[in-house]
Motif scaffolding. Sequence first.
Motif, PDB file in Angstrom:
ATOM      1  N   UNK A 177     -34.339  -8.770  15.105  1.00  0.00           N
ATOM      2  CA  UNK A 177     -34.355  -7.645  14.167  1.00  0.00           C
ATOM      3  C   UNK A 177     -33.149  -7.692  13.244  1.00  0.00           C
ATOM      4  N   UNK A 178     -31.967  -7.920  13.807  1.00  0.00           N
ATOM      5  CA  UNK A 178     -30.746  -7.928  13.002  1.00  0.00           C
ATOM      6  C   UNK A 178     -30.767  -9.022  11.941  1.00  0.00           C
ATOM      7  N   UNK A 179     -31.398 -10.129  12.255  1.00  0.00           N
ATOM      8  CA  UNK A 179     -31.413 -11.236  11.302  1.00  0.00           C
ATOM      9  C   UNK A 179     -32.453 -11.056  10.206  1.00  0.00           C
ATOM     10  N   UNK A 180     -33.576 -10.397  10.551  1.00  0.00           N
ATOM     11  CA  UNK A 180     -34.694 -10.336   9.612  1.00  0.00           C
ATOM     12  C   UNK A 180     -34.733  -9.078   8.760  1.00  0.00           C
ATOM     13  N   UNK A 181     -34.175  -7.981   9.269  1.00  0.00           N
ATOM     14  CA  UNK A 181     -34.241  -6.727   8.521  1.00  0.00           C
ATOM     15  C   UNK A 181     -33.626  -6.841   7.121  1.00  0.00           C
ATOM     16  N   UNK A 182     -32.446  -7.463   6.965  1.00  0.00           N
ATOM     17  CA  UNK A 182     -31.901  -7.571   5.598  1.00  0.00           C
ATOM     18  C   UNK A 182     -32.828  -8.310   4.639  1.00  0.00           C
ATOM     19  N   UNK A 183     -33.492  -9.353   5.121  1.00  0.00           N
ATOM     20  CA  UNK A 183     -34.420 -10.099   4.261  1.00  0.00           C
ATOM     21  C   UNK A 183     -35.602  -9.231   3.857  1.00  0.00           C
ATOM     22  N   UNK A 184     -36.168  -8.528   4.837  1.00  0.00           N
ATOM     23  CA  UNK A 184     -37.323  -7.683   4.553  1.00  0.00           C
ATOM     24  C   UNK A 184     -36.938  -6.514   3.651  1.00  0.00           C
ATOM     25  N   UNK A 185     -35.777  -5.941   3.889  1.00  0.00           N
ATOM     26  CA  UNK A 185     -35.325  -4.820   3.061  1.00  0.00           C
ATOM     27  C   UNK A 185     -35.200  -5.239   1.607  1.00  0.00           C
ATOM     28  N   UNK A 186     -34.624  -6.385   1.383  1.00  0.00           N
ATOM     29  CA  UNK A 186     -34.450  -6.879   0.013  1.00  0.00           C
ATOM     30  C   UNK A 186     -35.802  -7.148  -0.646  1.00  0.00           C
ATOM     31  N   UNK A 187     -36.718  -7.708   0.104  1.00  0.00           N
ATOM     32  CA  UNK A 187     -38.030  -8.047  -0.451  1.00  0.00           C
ATOM     33  C   UNK A 187     -38.863  -6.804  -0.752  1.00  0.00           C
ATOM     34  N   UNK A 188     -38.778  -5.796   0.120  1.00  0.00           N
ATOM     35  CA  UNK A 188     -39.686  -4.654   0.053  1.00  0.00           C
ATOM     36  C   UNK A 188     -39.094  -3.438  -0.655  1.00  0.00           C
ATOM     37  N   UNK A 189     -37.811  -3.477  -0.993  1.00  0.00           N
ATOM     38  CA  UNK A 189     -37.224  -2.439  -1.829  1.00  0.00           C
ATOM     39  C   UNK A 189     -37.369  -2.901  -3.273  1.00  0.00           C
ATOM     40  N   UNK A 190     -38.236  -2.252  -4.012  1.00  0.00           N
ATOM     41  CA  UNK A 190     -38.681  -2.776  -5.296  1.00  0.00           C
ATOM     42  C   UNK A 190     -37.861  -2.228  -6.460  1.00  0.00           C
TER      43      UNK A 190
END
Length: 234
Positions: free
Chosen positions: A3-16
């Motif tokens: 979770x700690x590794x992937x959340x920043x990537x997903x946040x950046x991708x999905x915050x438009x």
Amino acid sequence: MTTDRLVPLATQLLTLNVGEGRTESWLWEHTERVLHLTQAIAALPAVDSQRPDHEALVAAALFHDAGWAVEYQQGRWQPAQLLTRPTNDIQRELGAAQLLEEVGALLPKPTLRLAAEAIRQCNERQTELIEARVLADAEALDELSAVYVLRQFRQYQAEGRPLEQLVQSWDRQQEYRYWDLRLNDGFHFDTTQNLARQRLAAIDAYVAALRSALRGDDVREILQATPVARDDTP
């Protein structure tokens, strides 16, 4: 932790980026709720006994809606249109592709492939993949929550439609037993189905309160219960 590794990537991708220095977090907030639900569902005894891969579930939950972000960047959607209809198979494939592209070096290959497959199969009612079942039920539970009303309001407001239409739409769905069908066909586990039934009742109660407020039913009830004063002045 995954979770700690992937959340920043997903946040950046999905915050438009919606222009003029503003961002849109609706898609990311939905993903975050689904992530928490997948983790909770996976911990249920009836589900945990089937040994879902928790790392794969985290990755799948974080990227299962990435197809919406991809299509938004392509100009296919306005912000208020995000998540206003079921996510289709093409969007799931786009989400799986984004997962493979963004996360490829951070997870073991078998876990990564399993997560991508969970995204692809979560739309399939007959899937036997436990990770896809958990993800599907988590997303369905989020849809059948109080957020449903906010999602409808957000869309109707953007389209210039009155609140009364939101109530009317809900009433039609109830009349045609739309949500009964969703309850019967949209869940893989008894526990999540029962939770969805409770959430549906809460939505119904809220819409009833909204209907009353829009029409002033509570004031009318007081008027009907109050005797009309007679003027006997000659």
